[in-house]
Design a protein around this motif. Structure first.
Motif, short mmCIF file in Angstrom:
data_model
loop_
_atom_site.label_atom_id
_atom_site.label_comp_id
_atom_site.label_asym_id
_atom_site.label_seq_id
_atom_site.Cartn_x
_atom_site.Cartn_y
_atom_site.Cartn_z
N SER A 36 4.54 63.44 13.74
CA SER A 36 4.35 64.71 14.44
C SER A 36 3.02 64.77 15.18
O SER A 36 1.97 64.96 14.55
N PRO A 37 3.04 64.64 16.49
CA PRO A 37 1.80 64.69 17.28
C PRO A 37 1.10 66.03 17.11
O PRO A 37 -0.13 66.09 17.03
N ALA B 276 -3.60 75.46 8.03
CA ALA B 276 -3.08 75.31 9.39
C ALA B 276 -1.83 74.45 9.39
O ALA B 276 -0.83 74.77 10.05
N ILE B 277 -1.87 73.34 8.66
CA ILE B 277 -0.69 72.46 8.63
C ILE B 277 0.50 73.21 8.07
O ILE B 277 1.59 73.17 8.63
N THR B 278 0.27 73.95 6.98
CA THR B 278 1.38 74.70 6.38
C THR B 278 1.93 75.75 7.35
O THR B 278 3.14 75.83 7.59
N ILE B 279 1.02 76.56 7.92
CA ILE B 279 1.46 77.66 8.78
C ILE B 279 2.12 77.14 10.05
O ILE B 279 3.26 77.51 10.39
N ILE B 280 1.40 76.24 10.73
CA ILE B 280 1.95 75.72 11.99
C ILE B 280 3.26 74.99 11.72
O ILE B 280 4.25 75.14 12.44
N GLY B 281 3.26 74.20 10.63
CA GLY B 281 4.49 73.48 10.26
C GLY B 281 5.63 74.45 10.02
O GLY B 281 6.75 74.27 10.53
N ALA B 282 5.34 75.50 9.24
CA ALA B 282 6.40 76.45 8.90
C ALA B 282 6.94 77.14 10.15
O ALA B 282 8.17 77.25 10.34
N ILE B 283 6.01 77.57 11.03
CA ILE B 283 6.47 78.24 12.26
C ILE B 283 7.30 77.29 13.11
O ILE B 283 8.34 77.64 13.65
N LYS C 169 11.04 77.77 14.50
CA LYS C 169 11.36 77.71 15.92
C LYS C 169 12.14 76.45 16.27
O LYS C 169 12.56 76.28 17.40
N GLY C 170 12.26 75.54 15.29
CA GLY C 170 13.02 74.32 15.53
C GLY C 170 12.33 73.32 16.44
O GLY C 170 12.96 72.58 17.18
N TYR C 171 10.98 73.26 16.39
CA TYR C 171 10.23 72.30 17.22
C TYR C 171 10.30 70.89 16.66
O TYR C 171 10.26 70.69 15.45
N SER C 172 10.30 69.96 17.54
CA SER C 172 9.98 68.54 17.38
C SER C 172 10.23 67.98 15.97
O SER C 172 9.39 67.27 15.41
N GLY C 173 11.34 68.29 15.41
CA GLY C 173 11.79 67.65 14.17
C GLY C 173 10.87 67.80 13.00
O GLY C 173 10.82 66.92 12.12
N ILE C 174 10.09 68.87 12.95
CA ILE C 174 9.24 69.06 11.77
C ILE C 174 10.08 69.61 10.63
O ILE C 174 10.90 70.50 10.82
N THR C 175 9.90 69.01 9.44
CA THR C 175 10.65 69.44 8.27
C THR C 175 9.67 69.74 7.14
O THR C 175 8.46 69.51 7.29
N VAL C 176 10.17 70.24 6.05
CA VAL C 176 9.31 70.47 4.88
C VAL C 176 8.68 69.16 4.42
O VAL C 176 7.51 69.08 4.07
N GLY C 177 9.47 68.09 4.47
CA GLY C 177 8.97 66.76 4.09
C GLY C 177 7.80 66.33 4.96
O GLY C 177 6.86 65.70 4.49
N VAL C 178 7.86 66.68 6.25
CA VAL C 178 6.76 66.33 7.16
C VAL C 178 5.49 67.07 6.75
O VAL C 178 4.41 66.49 6.68
#
Lengths: 573, 604
Positions: free
Chosen positions: B182-183, B283-290, B294-303
């Motif tokens: 995840s860039p 930040a990683i948690t919040i941005i990741g969760a959002i 929103k379904g961005y760039s294949g981010i998952t809980v595992g990521v």
């Protein structure tokens, strides 16, 4: 350990001592909130297509705790540093006070004392820092981590109860095993330092006797020992990091596997598993830090023991003036014995009587007790038995201050202090005028080299007077005692490094200056004491003969021998 | 500023501030020489690098697998695959921990080996350096090069070098892994690293001057402690205790004030970094969760899970690497100081000279001049002839050049002009060791090593027997006191032979000269503080020692002077008079004045 710290803090410092760890708990608490909050976002915030409000609210809490943690951490540091530095300051002052005021200070040598007051106090200072910070932070992070992990995911918390004890026992065992190896390494290092230092200090001997090969072989053996001991010591601890890593990683896998199985029954959530793993990482770090702290405590333990030895030195109760200072300056030793604490007698049964205004000479072999004898007179040490009277009054009835105003000493080691020539000479008398100083310098034949220095009497003296030669220091040493214009003057072998011509000049000037005043001279050269009213011949702590030069030449074979050697062929006797 | 050498450094956390900057030329030269030591270990080093790559890759892959497990096996309840992949991971971790151990193991071997060989090089170089080198370099300084500086290099090798390497591999490897996953979250991690860096720099800069002050004040404090305690007796005798203590308290207060300022600011560094890390965690948690919502760039809980661990693994090495750059600077400065000694010019090689057989002992100095500094001659045009077996007494005031003269005889210093011959051979043509083996020396302040009494005597002639040792000790009047020592001849001497009196040390060095059985003797008589009884013993022993030897004596004893075959009177580096005792007294010149000054007391 703790009582030393407690005794050297007061008021606010003690408050800081408690405030620091309390505030630190705030940082620990804040740090421990993060994984749980994270789990909340993952589990609640992402549920059912997402809940932005939960995410933002929880996120704000995470930021809040991050900032709170910082303030608590910094606060702890501010209070902890204050307490530790103030404790160090008080301890240093106390130790210096004790060291300077104790008299019978034979138990701890000066270099040892210096190391203790410099390095060991800093160690104690760091100890307070550790006690108020890491000592609280690491164990609480460890305990807190376990509690939080158990709360957030109770179903797999049992993993921790296996892993943590296993790791702790393992770490403890490694440390127990490695400590003696490190001690051995340190001993090898001390040894090689000795070999290298001797080679340096004795380089002239090494070269003159062609000992290069011998020294080199000796060094090589030691160098190999150091290498082997260092390798052994370090090899004993390098297993620590791979084991901790592998145990941690396998427990993570275990958490995933057991967590995964529970997940199928909806007994655990993704967020709980992730938070658990995060706590596990925190716990492992805390464990490593705890071990570090414990080993730093054991190091501070040595420092504490060494400092306590100084604190326990016997010290004198202050004495008040009960007797007036006698006007007369006679000296009387009556069956005086002296021994350092529990050791054999250094002086045995010394008896003599010096009348007011007379000149006393003392001669004898090294270790025969000459310096000790005059140290008793100035009460640097107290007699073990017998009594000493000055002007007919027992010196134990006088205060140290009274006694030392009456007697001035030019000691054998001519210690100068950094400052100026004048500030050193004024040790004799703070109120001395420049004329007084010049006069004393002249008598001590110090005027000739003082005048060659640009600033004369105001010329700087560096630490221990290292910018003066041995002979010059000795002459300033004599001048300093003369500035005091004492009723009784003691010169303890003070011209050994002065050349013969200057020595003769000093002796002449002193004879003039001290005419009719009580003067005690310890000498190696008979020529310095030949005109004394009374000469004491000491041998192995006993007074083997006393009398004038002429009497002793008749009565003492030992004195005859010495005179023969020094004055040569008997032509002057 | 007053300074206690050797004392400040020990607890100076920030000593590199005071180090001078290295010039580039020195730097490349120093690095080249350091490299030279490492090249010898290239195979082991290569292994270490290989192991490092393996362990780093396992750690990166493992962390990512954790995330994948969450996403693909746990969330979707694929239990069989979970078991398989978990077993694989356990195997992988076990394997990697063995590599991790091997990596440490080799590193210990490499660094200890290298340390030992650097220590060896500096020591053996020191053995070959001329005496002038030691005159110009205080022993404390050389000692600290052999100990502290070699330690610093070791730290550089053990920690800096390897950590820098593993750091770089970890950082690059992780960066690649993170970018692939995840860039966006990678940017968060990088911003956190940057934040840490900026804070650290800012605080370091802000506290630098406070730390310098703290170290300076500590130096002043320590030297005051040292000076005061060393002068305790004088302070007590002159009743200065109270004033000295109040001065000390003031200095102590100044140190504490400065130290507090330094520690207050530098102590915020840890909590600040911790905060940045926690913010990045949030930040990683919040941005990741959002992003998930929103379904961005294949981010998952595992990521998110993987990144939370990457964050810790990535910032750790970066922070380390910043510290390491400081350590590296310090180590290079140390390496330079060490190599300065290793590379110093040794005494000239004399292998080509023919070995010299026995020496009879005729010594001739012709027009000898010498100075320690070029152009400044301390000895001027000295000529002395000593026949075999003669005793030459050298007398003169302090600083006249007496000791210098005898140092020239043993080639401790090279002549500026003139020649010295022994049995007609110029000493330039005699190997140093051959020459020195023929001359026994008794120094004014003899040096004894911390070995046993016997071993110290044996240094005079290592192949001598125990019986020889006793004979020599008896001849030197040392036997009687040696036998009274706790273990007799096998009594170990402590550091600096403090367990012997000065007179006893002299007697031992005379015994050492006896056992050497040389045709030549150099004797620097002690001036001071030898007790009278021992003095007699020494005098008797030296008289014996001088028999049948050509002896040069810096004489302070009347009997030595009276018995000398010739007396050379030196003043200001020149011979002012020569002759026998009687001649010189009769001449009533410089010598007569010098002689009379000693006994003038008797006449008054």
């Amino acid at each position: 350990m703790l009582n030393i710290i407690w005794q050297h803090t007061r008021g606010w410092q003690r408050v800081c001592l408690f405030a620091a760890p309390l505030i630190m708990l705030g940082e620990v608490f804040s740090d421990l909130q993060q994984p749980t909050l994270m789990a909340h976002i993952v589990d609640t915030g992402l549920k059912n297509g997402g809940n932005n409000q939960v995410i933002v609210q929880t996120g704000i809490w995470m930021v809040f705790f991050a900032i709170l943690g910082m303030f608590c951490g910094s606060g702890c540091n501010a209070f902890g540093s204050y307490a530790s530095l103030k404790m160090g300051q008080a301890l240093r002052n106390h130790l210096m006070d004790l060291s300077l005021k104790t008299r019978n200070g034979q138990e701890i040598s000066t270099p040892t004392l210096i190391t203790r007051i410099t390095n060991d106090v800093i160690q104690m200072q760091n100890l307070v820092m550790t006690l108020t910070r890491s000592m609280i932070r690491a164990p609480f992070l460890l305990l807190g981590g376990i509690v939080m992990a158990a709360i957030v995911s109770p179903k797999i918390a049992w993993i921790l109860f296996i892993v943590v004890p296993v790791l702790l026992i393992f770490m403890g065992a490694i440390i127990a095993y490695s400590v003696p190896l490190f001690t051995k390494m340190q001993r090898a290092i001390d040894h090689i330092n000795l070999v290298m230092r001797e080679n340096l200090l004795g380089i002239k001997t090494v070269k003159s006797y062609v000992l290069e090969k011998q020294q080199y072989d000796n060094f090589q053996t030691t160098n190999n020992q150091v290498k082997q001991a260092s390798v052994n010591a370090q090899q004993s601890v390098i297993i620590l990091s791979p084991i901790v890593t592998v145990v941690l990683n396998i427990s993570v896998v275990a958490a995933l596997w057991f967590g995964g199985r529970l997940h199928t029954q909806n007994l655990i959530s993704d967020g709980q598993i992730i938070a658990f793993v995060n706590y596990m990482i925190q716990i492992t770090n805390a464990m490593i830090n705890t071990i570090d702290t414990v080993s730093s405590l054991s190091r501070a333990q040595t420092a504490t023991i060494r400092i306590r030895e100084i604190l326990n030195l016997p010290h004198d109760a202050p004495q008040s003036e009960t007797v007036a200072l006698p006007a007369a300056n006679s000296i009387q030793f009556d069956h005086v014995n002296f021994a350092y604490l529990g050791a054999e007698n250094v002086l045995t049964d010394i008896n003599f009587n010096l009348k007011d205004g007379q000149k006393l000479g003392i001669i004898g072999t090294t270790g025969s007790g000459k310096t000790t004898l005059v140290d008793l007179l100035t009460r640097l040490y107290d007699v073990t038995a017998g009594s000493i009277k000055v002007g007919g009054i027992n010196i134990n009835d006088l205060t140290l201050s009274q006694l030392r105003h009456k007697i001035a000493v030019a000691p054998q080691t001519s210690t100068l202090f950094s400052g100026t020539i004048a500030s050193n000479l004024r040790y004799g008398s703070e109120t001395a005028t420049t004329t007084d100083l010049k006069q004393a310098a002249q008598t001590a034949a110090a005027d000739e080299f003082i005048s060659t220095r640009e600033q004369g009497l105001e010329a700087p003296v560096t630490q221990r007077g290292n910018n003066f030669s041995g002979g010059q220091k000795q002459r300033l040493n004599i001048a300093r005692a003369l500035v005091a214009k004492p009723d009784i003057l003691i010169l303890d072998d003070v011209t050994s490094a002065v050349n013969l011509a200057t020595d003769a000049r000093i002796q002449r000037a002193l004879r003039q200056d001290r005419k009719g005043k009580t003067t005690v001279t310890i000498a190696q050269r008979i020529s310095s004491i030949v005109d004394s009213d009374l000469i004491l011949v000491l041998d192995q702590g006993r007074l083997v003969a006393q009398g004038t030069h002429a009497q002793l030449l008749q009565s003492s074979p030992f004195y005859q021998e010495v005179a023969q050697t020094q004055l040569g062929g008997g032509q002057h006797a | 500023m007053r300074n206690a050498p050797g004392m400040n450094n020990r607890h100076g956390h920030h000593q590199h501030y005071s180090k001078e900057q290295l010039t580039v030329n020195d730097l490349s030269q120093t690095l080249k020489q350091l490299w030279h030591y490492l090249v010898k270990k290239r195979i082991q080093l290569f292994m270490v690098f290989l192991f490092t790559i393996v362990t780093t890759v396992v750690s990166i892959v493992g962390t990512r697998l954790n995330g994948i497990i969450i996403d693909q096996y746990i969330s979707s309840d694929r239990l069989r695959m979970l078991t398989i992949i978990c077993s694989i991971m356990v195997g992988m971790y076990l394997f990697s921990s063995i590599f991790n151990w091997l990596q440490n193991h080799f590193m210990v071997l490499i660094s200890q080996d290298t340390s030992a060989s650097i220590r060896h090089d500096i020591f053996s170089s020191m053995q070959r350096l001329p005496l002038t080198y030691f005159d110009h370099h205080p022993s404390g300084d050389l000692m600290s090069r052999m100990t502290n500086d070699v330690d610093n290099i070791n730290t550089a090798l053990m920690q800096t070098f390897i950590q820098l390497f593993t750091g770089i591999i970890t950082v690059i490897g992780m960066l690649i892994a993170m970018l692939i996953v995840s860039p966006m979250l990678t940017v968060v991690v990088l911003v956190a690293s940057l934040g840490t860096y900026v804070f650290s720099r800012a605080i370091a800069r802000a506290t630098q001057s406070s730390f310098i002050h703290q170290q300076e004040e500590l130096g002043v404090l320590n030297s005051e402690i040292e000076e005061t305690l060393s002068g305790k007796k004088t302070i007590q005798l002159f009743e200065r205790t109270d004033q000295i203590l109040s001065d000390f308290k003031a200095t102590n207060q100044r140190y504490v004030d400065h130290a507090y300022r330094a520690q207050f600011f530098s102590g915020t560094m840890g909590p600040l970094n911790n905060m940045v890390n926690n913010l990045a965690y949030a930040a990683i948690t919040i941005i990741g969760a959002i992003a998930i919502i929103k379904g961005y760039s294949g981010i998952t809980v595992g990521v998110i899970f993987s990144f939370l661990i990457y964050l810790r693994d990535f910032n750790g090495p970066i922070r380390n690497m910043l510290d390491l750059i400081n350590t590296l600077q310090l180590s290079i400065a140390s390496a330079e100081r060490v190599f300065e000694v290793v590379n110093a010019t040794p005494e000239p090689d004399e292998e080509q000279l023919p070995p010299t057989a026995s020496i009879k002992g005729e010594v001739v100095l012709k027009h000898v001049s010498f100075g320690y500094e070029p152009g400044v001659n301390i000895l001027k045009d000295l000529s002395i002839t000593a026949k075999p077996g003669e005793t030459v007494a050298i007398v003169g005031p302090t600083g006249a050049g007496k000791t210098t003269t005898i140092n020239l005889l043993t080639k401790l210093y090279p002549l500026n002009a003139g020649t010295i011959t022994i049995d007609g051979i110029n000493i330039d043509q005699i190997r140093r060791q051959d020459l020195r083996r023929n001359i026994a020396i008794v120094q004014q302040e003899p040096f004894l090593f911390s070995m046993t009494v016997k071993e110290n005597i044996l240094l005079g002639r290592p192949n001598a027997t125990d019986a020889d040792v006793v004979t020599a000790a008896k001849a030197a009047n040392a036997d009687s006191f040696i036998r009274l020592l706790p273990q007799g001849y096998d009594t170990p001497l402590t550091d600096g032979a403090q367990n012997l009196s000065q007179g006893q040390r002299q007697l031992l060095s005379i015994a050492r000269a006896f056992i050497a059985q040389t045709p030549l003797l150099i004797l620097d008589e002690a001036t001071s503080s030898i007790d009278t009884k021992t003095e007699l013993d020494i005098q008797e022993a030296t008289t014996q020692l001088m028999q049948d030897k050509t002896s040069f004596v810096i004489a302070h004893r009347l009997s030595t002077i009276q018995n000398a075959d010739q007396i050379i009177v030196v003043n200001h580096g020149e011979i002012v008079e020569r002759g026998t005792h009687e001649n010189l007294l009769a001449a009533n010149g410089f010598y007569a004045a010098l002689y009379n000054s000693q006994f003038s007391n008797l006449q008054s």
